[in-house]
Design a protein around this motif. Structure first.
Motif, PDB file in Angstrom:
ATOM      1  N   TYR A   9     -64.538 -10.959   1.529  1.00 19.06           N
ATOM      2  CA  TYR A   9     -64.038 -10.086   2.582  1.00 19.06           C
ATOM      3  C   TYR A   9     -64.116  -8.619   2.169  1.00 19.06           C
ATOM      4  N   ALA A  10     -63.865  -8.372   0.889  1.00 21.46           N
ATOM      5  CA  ALA A  10     -63.930  -6.993   0.411  1.00 21.46           C
ATOM      6  C   ALA A  10     -65.321  -6.417   0.650  1.00 21.46           C
ATOM      7  N   VAL A  11     -66.324  -7.187   0.310  1.00 20.13           N
ATOM      8  CA  VAL A  11     -67.689  -6.706   0.489  1.00 20.13           C
ATOM      9  C   VAL A  11     -67.985  -6.534   1.973  1.00 20.13           C
ATOM     10  N   MET A  12     -67.539  -7.489   2.782  1.00 20.80           N
ATOM     11  CA  MET A  12     -67.760  -7.376   4.222  1.00 20.80           C
ATOM     12  C   MET A  12     -67.096  -6.129   4.796  1.00 20.80           C
ATOM     13  N   ALA A  13     -65.877  -5.911   4.378  1.00 20.07           N
ATOM     14  CA  ALA A  13     -65.123  -4.775   4.917  1.00 20.07           C
ATOM     15  C   ALA A  13     -65.743  -3.452   4.500  1.00 20.07           C
ATOM     16  N   LEU A  14     -66.149  -3.366   3.257  1.00 15.32           N
ATOM     17  CA  LEU A  14     -66.733  -2.116   2.777  1.00 15.32           C
ATOM     18  C   LEU A  14     -68.092  -1.864   3.413  1.00 15.32           C
ATOM     19  N   ALA A  15     -68.822  -2.946   3.634  1.00 13.58           N
ATOM     20  CA  ALA A  15     -70.114  -2.805   4.305  1.00 13.58           C
ATOM     21  C   ALA A  15     -69.885  -2.319   5.738  1.00 13.58           C
ATOM     22  N   ASP A  16     -68.841  -2.844   6.348  1.00 14.67           N
ATOM     23  CA  ASP A  16     -68.472  -2.427   7.700  1.00 14.67           C
ATOM     24  C   ASP A  16     -68.172  -0.923   7.727  1.00 14.67           C
ATOM     25  N   MET A  17     -67.371  -0.487   6.773  1.00 14.52           N
ATOM     26  CA  MET A  17     -67.016   0.932   6.703  1.00 14.52           C
ATOM     27  C   MET A  17     -68.233   1.828   6.522  1.00 14.52           C
ATOM     28  N   SER A  18     -69.170   1.328   5.739  1.00 19.05           N
ATOM     29  CA  SER A  18     -70.354   2.142   5.407  1.00 19.05           C
ATOM     30  C   SER A  18     -71.178   2.514   6.631  1.00 19.05           C
ATOM     31  N   LYS A  19     -70.945   1.754   7.699  1.00 15.19           N
ATOM     32  CA  LYS A  19     -71.750   2.027   8.892  1.00 15.19           C
ATOM     33  C   LYS A  19     -71.251   3.234   9.664  1.00 15.19           C
ATOM     34  N   PHE A  20     -70.068   3.726   9.275  1.00 12.12           N
ATOM     35  CA  PHE A  20     -69.504   4.855  10.001  1.00 12.12           C
ATOM     36  C   PHE A  20     -69.623   6.133   9.184  1.00 12.12           C
ATOM     37  N   PRO A  21     -69.512   7.274   9.850  1.00 12.32           N
ATOM     38  CA  PRO A  21     -69.610   8.544   9.131  1.00 12.32           C
ATOM     39  C   PRO A  21     -68.664   8.536   7.934  1.00 12.32           C
ATOM     40  N   LEU A  22     -69.166   8.986   6.809  1.00 18.14           N
ATOM     41  CA  LEU A  22     -68.461   8.732   5.564  1.00 18.14           C
ATOM     42  C   LEU A  22     -67.069   9.343   5.405  1.00 18.14           C
ATOM     43  N   ASN A  23     -66.825  10.512   5.955  1.00 15.83           N
ATOM     44  CA  ASN A  23     -65.495  11.076   5.729  1.00 15.83           C
ATOM     45  C   ASN A  23     -64.497  10.788   6.848  1.00 15.83           C
ATOM     46  N   ASN A  24     -64.905   9.918   7.701  1.00 19.53           N
ATOM     47  CA  ASN A  24     -64.099   9.499   8.830  1.00 19.53           C
ATOM     48  C   ASN A  24     -63.253   8.282   8.440  1.00 19.53           C
ATOM     49  N   PRO A  25     -61.897   8.412   8.446  1.00 16.32           N
ATOM     50  CA  PRO A  25     -61.089   7.254   8.051  1.00 16.32           C
ATOM     51  C   PRO A  25     -61.307   6.081   8.996  1.00 16.32           C
ATOM     52  N   VAL A  26     -61.450   4.910   8.430  1.00 20.33           N
ATOM     53  CA  VAL A  26     -61.600   3.699   9.227  1.00 20.33           C
ATOM     54  C   VAL A  26     -60.329   2.880   9.035  1.00 20.33           C
ATOM     55  N   SER A  27     -59.672   2.497  10.116  1.00 16.76           N
ATOM     56  CA  SER A  27     -58.408   1.768   9.972  1.00 16.76           C
ATOM     57  C   SER A  27     -58.664   0.290   9.712  1.00 16.76           C
ATOM     58  N   LEU A  28     -57.758  -0.299   8.955  1.00 16.82           N
ATOM     59  CA  LEU A  28     -57.886  -1.718   8.667  1.00 16.82           C
ATOM     60  C   LEU A  28     -57.816  -2.532   9.938  1.00 16.82           C
ATOM     61  N   ARG A  29     -57.070  -2.031  10.879  1.00 19.08           N
ATOM     62  CA  ARG A  29     -56.955  -2.738  12.145  1.00 19.08           C
ATOM     63  C   ARG A  29     -58.320  -2.922  12.800  1.00 19.08           C
ATOM     64  N   ASP A  30     -59.105  -1.852  12.773  1.00 18.45           N
ATOM     65  CA  ASP A  30     -60.443  -1.943  13.364  1.00 18.45           C
ATOM     66  C   ASP A  30     -61.340  -2.912  12.589  1.00 18.45           C
ATOM     67  N   ILE A  31     -61.270  -2.805  11.283  1.00 21.14           N
ATOM     68  CA  ILE A  31     -62.087  -3.716  10.463  1.00 21.14           C
ATOM     69  C   ILE A  31     -61.672  -5.153  10.736  1.00 21.14           C
ATOM     70  N   SER A  32     -60.369  -5.335  10.810  1.00 21.16           N
ATOM     71  CA  SER A  32     -59.824  -6.654  11.063  1.00 21.16           C
ATOM     72  C   SER A  32     -60.380  -7.247  12.353  1.00 21.16           C
ATOM     73  N   LEU A  33     -60.428  -6.440  13.365  1.00 23.16           N
ATOM     74  CA  LEU A  33     -60.941  -6.912  14.654  1.00 23.16           C
ATOM     75  C   LEU A  33     -62.437  -7.172  14.607  1.00 23.16           C
ATOM     76  N   ARG A  34     -63.163  -6.238  14.029  1.00 22.52           N
ATOM     77  CA  ARG A  34     -64.617  -6.384  14.001  1.00 22.52           C
ATOM     78  C   ARG A  34     -65.076  -7.543  13.128  1.00 22.52           C
ATOM     79  N   GLN A  35     -64.401  -7.711  12.001  1.00 21.14           N
ATOM     80  CA  GLN A  35     -64.867  -8.728  11.054  1.00 21.14           C
ATOM     81  C   GLN A  35     -64.065 -10.028  11.103  1.00 21.14           C
ATOM     82  N   SER A  36     -63.110 -10.085  12.011  1.00 20.42           N
ATOM     83  CA  SER A  36     -62.253 -11.274  12.105  1.00 20.42           C
ATOM     84  C   SER A  36     -61.601 -11.643  10.777  1.00 20.42           C
ATOM     85  N   VAL A  66     -61.186   5.601   3.424  1.00 22.40           N
ATOM     86  CA  VAL A  66     -62.446   6.310   3.298  1.00 22.40           C
ATOM     87  C   VAL A  66     -63.081   5.886   1.981  1.00 22.40           C
ATOM     88  N   LEU A  67     -64.369   5.687   1.982  1.00 21.32           N
ATOM     89  CA  LEU A  67     -65.061   5.370   0.725  1.00 21.32           C
ATOM     90  C   LEU A  67     -64.960   6.571  -0.207  1.00 21.32           C
TER      91      LEU A  67
END
Lengths: 140, 140
Positions: A9-36, A66-67
């Motif tokens: 899941y860690a790899v999935m979540a980080l890969a998910d984050m990488s798809k967005f602009p890098l300095n833009n915070p990505v909430s866990l809630r969004d990752i949770s929804l997108r990656q189930s 943020v990464l």
DNA sequence: AAATACTTGACTATTTTAGTCGGGTATATA
DNA sequence: TATATACCCGACTAAAATAGTCAAGTATTT
């Protein structure tokens, strides 16, 4: 021999984050929804990723994670290490230094497991988060 | 990610057997004593090794198990297969064919796990029982 | 006959894994 | 400054996997 969900899941979540602009915070809630992946579980995972300097957090509204570095510079081996995931042959090594309990016969396979461990770690050592991303982009 | 004792012990036991004249039955009792593995557990393991044509059994007094082939021709991958040991990424693959539940995002890492699986199986595919033996002999 | 050694399914204790709960704290924005 | 959002983090628990045992055999050699 299997991979646990935490590192997966860690790899999935980080890969998910990488798809967005890098300095833009990505909430866990969004990752949770997108990656189930369960939000509560993600929190546990990101707590460790943060402790290991892979992500940083931004609190409050519109916050998230943020990464800490460019995906090109994040090796999968670091992610696995952050989650205490490593190849273990179990037994054999921990209880002794050299001859495995002094019984030399016990260690016929000792070198083999060492070799396997190095071999697998090598795989993760040579993969970057960015490698996943380009694969993903190729697919979609 | 860890190796289970069943496959670990299987490799240890077979390596132990390889050190003796090949057509000479080796009893599980002896292996058990030399390698400090429970006899009852070994029985369970050898039951599977036999079913998978890696060893054959000789019953009765002075009986035991015999390697069915020369250690040079026994790949570690066969041993692992006999014990149902394989690399599993868990989830992700079994429940669906292509897009992992249709949610394409879920599979960012799909190819990665496939690649890892192949990579590790490759390790075992290229190792023979005889490789361990020569290592052992070098040590003692 | 007696001892040795394999046969095989069922069972069980322990450990690990996956995931939840609860009661926080920090920050942005209206 | 109230409120909602989002991170913080230790403790807990259910479920699954693992490791190993038990029981009641059968076959073979000496």
């Amino acid at each position: 021999m299997k991979l646990n969900t935490k590192s997966r899941y860690a790899v999935m979540a980080l890969a998910d984050m990488s798809k967005f602009p890098l300095n833009n915070p990505v909430s866990l809630r969004d990752i949770s929804l997108r990656q189930s992946i369960s939000l509560l579980y993600l929190e546990q995972i990101f707590f460790r990723l943060k402790k290991n300097d892979i992500v940083k957090s931004v609190r409050g509204t519109n916050g998230g994670y943020v990464l800490k570095r460019d995906p090109k510079n994040i090796k999968l081996s670091e992610i696995f290490k952050a989650l205490d995931q490593r190849v273990k042959t179990v037994g054999c090594k921990k209880e002794s230094k050299k001859g495995c309990n002094g019984k030399s016969a016990k260690c016929i396979t000792h070198e083999l497991w060492d070799e396997l461990e190095i071999y697998i770690n090598n795989f993760f050592e040579n993969k970057k988060l960015s490698d996943l991303l380009s694969t993903e982009e190729r697919i979609n």
